[in-house]
Design a protein around this motif. Structure first.
Motif, PDB file in Angstrom:
ATOM      1  N   THR A   1     -14.430 -12.350  48.014  1.00  0.00           N
ATOM      2  CA  THR A   1     -14.061 -13.715  48.390  1.00  0.00           C
ATOM      3  C   THR A   1     -12.945 -14.148  47.452  1.00  0.00           C
ATOM      4  N   THR A   2     -11.950 -14.802  47.993  1.00  0.00           N
ATOM      5  CA  THR A   2     -10.844 -15.264  47.167  1.00  0.00           C
ATOM      6  C   THR A   2     -10.459 -16.668  47.584  1.00  0.00           C
ATOM      7  N   ARG A   3      -9.477 -17.239  46.952  1.00  0.00           N
ATOM      8  CA  ARG A   3      -9.028 -18.593  47.278  1.00  0.00           C
ATOM      9  C   ARG A   3      -7.526 -18.671  47.111  1.00  0.00           C
ATOM     10  N   ARG A   4      -6.921 -19.616  47.792  1.00  0.00           N
ATOM     11  CA  ARG A   4      -5.497 -19.862  47.614  1.00  0.00           C
ATOM     12  C   ARG A   4      -5.282 -20.690  46.350  1.00  0.00           C
ATOM     13  N   MET A   5      -4.138 -20.452  45.729  1.00  0.00           N
ATOM     14  CA  MET A   5      -3.800 -21.202  44.529  1.00  0.00           C
ATOM     15  C   MET A   5      -2.274 -21.324  44.443  1.00  0.00           C
ATOM     16  N   ALA A   6      -1.814 -22.435  43.899  1.00  0.00           N
ATOM     17  CA  ALA A   6      -0.382 -22.625  43.660  1.00  0.00           C
ATOM     18  C   ALA A   6      -0.019 -21.943  42.354  1.00  0.00           C
TER      19      ALA A   6
END
Length: 308
Positions: free
Chosen positions: A165-170
């Protein structure tokens, strides 16, 4: 299914490639055959089985009900034969043959390729052919054994195995932030050059962020758009702007200090990374070996949001 005595293995292999590709010429190219030889082989197969296996048109071929039945049985038969060959080899635990793996561009380059190096070192007769693209591959028609994709599976004809599982990040480079300042809130992105990924012919310029009890979507602007996620990441590393990336894609850059997370209090959407398999295909030992290696490697990645 009762097989004719004069049935040849090469005929079944050609038929399976035809069923996957939907084109006799494409199947012939994959097997290094001439179209004429492939056509003759298909006709001999239909004659030996005394059934029509495909409906022919000027542009494509479609399996008949009898052809669909043969595909299911032939897939299993060839898969069992492939497993037997591996088990009867001189090295019983050795994997051999070709595995076609479809992956997103950036993930394939930065994560999956180095992840598979130990497996290839242990099995010198194994060959991994990587198909890198941020577009979706059609596993039922293309020559792909296994795909790795972000997001939730929509196609009921496919099987998904969770990897992470991952997430978007700036993210941005320290040099960019030193020159242009560091945004503290998503609205601050309006004053920055934001690097966009082009998916399905549309740039992703609406970035959604979450903070405890709060969600916010902002429209960003910038002077660079690409349909290659790896190029977007390279632009960010070069200090050309702020990118909105999956954390898995930039793990090495974050660890090396080439990129830093911007607005760490604001997180992008969380989503799964999955291994995708067609349901109708037998899973050869070599494909199972690659899949098991990926599952094992992802289980030991650093970062809580990358573990299952």
């Amino acid at each position: 299914m009762n097989w004719p005595a004069d049935l040849q293995l090469s005929q079944l292999q050609l038929f399976i490639r035809l069923a996957d590709a939907g084109s006799l010429s494409a199947a012939a190219r994959q097997l290094d055959m001439t179209p004429a030889a492939a056509s003759a082989s298909l006709k001999r197969l239909e004659t030996s089985l005394a059934v029509r296996l495909v409906e022919r048109s000027t542009r494509s071929m479609r399996l008949t009900p009898e052809g669909e039945l043969l595909r299911d049985h032939a897939q299993r038969a060839l898969g069992v034969l492939d497993d037997a060959r591996s088990l009867l080899g001189a090295q019983r635990e050795a994997l051999a043959g070709e595995v076609h793996l479809a992956t997103p561009l950036d993930l394939g380059r930065t994560v999956l390729s180095p992840m598979l190096e130990p497996l290839l070192a242990r099995h010198p007769r194994l060959r991994v052919v990587m198909h890198l693209s941020d577009s979706m591959h059609d596993l039922t028609r293309e020559r792909v054994d296994l795909a790795v994709r972000y997001g939730v599976l929509q196609d009921s004809s496919l099987v998904a195995r969770p990897l992470a599982t991952t997430r978007r990040m700036a993210v941005a480079s320290p040099a960019y932030l030193e020159r242009h300042g560091t945004p503290r809130h998503p609205h601050d992105l309006d004053a920055h050059n934001c690097l966009a990924l082009n998916l399905r012919s549309r740039p992703e310029v609406r970035w959604t962020f979450h903070r405890t009890g709060e969600s916010l979507t902002v429209r960003v602007h910038g002077n660079r758009v690409a349909d290659d996620g790896g190029l977007v990441r390279e632009w960010a590393v070069a200090g050309l702007g702020i990118a909105f990336k999956a954390r898995l894609d930039v793990t090495a850059d974050l660890a090396a200090g080439r990129l830093v997370e911007v607005m760490p209090d604001w997180s992008g959407d969380t989503f799964p990374l999955q291994a995708i398999l067609p349901t109708h295909r037998h899973l050869p030992l070599r494909v199972r070996g690659v899949l098991d290696e990926l599952v094992e490697r992802f289980a030991h990645l650093d970062g809580a949001d990358q573990r299952q």
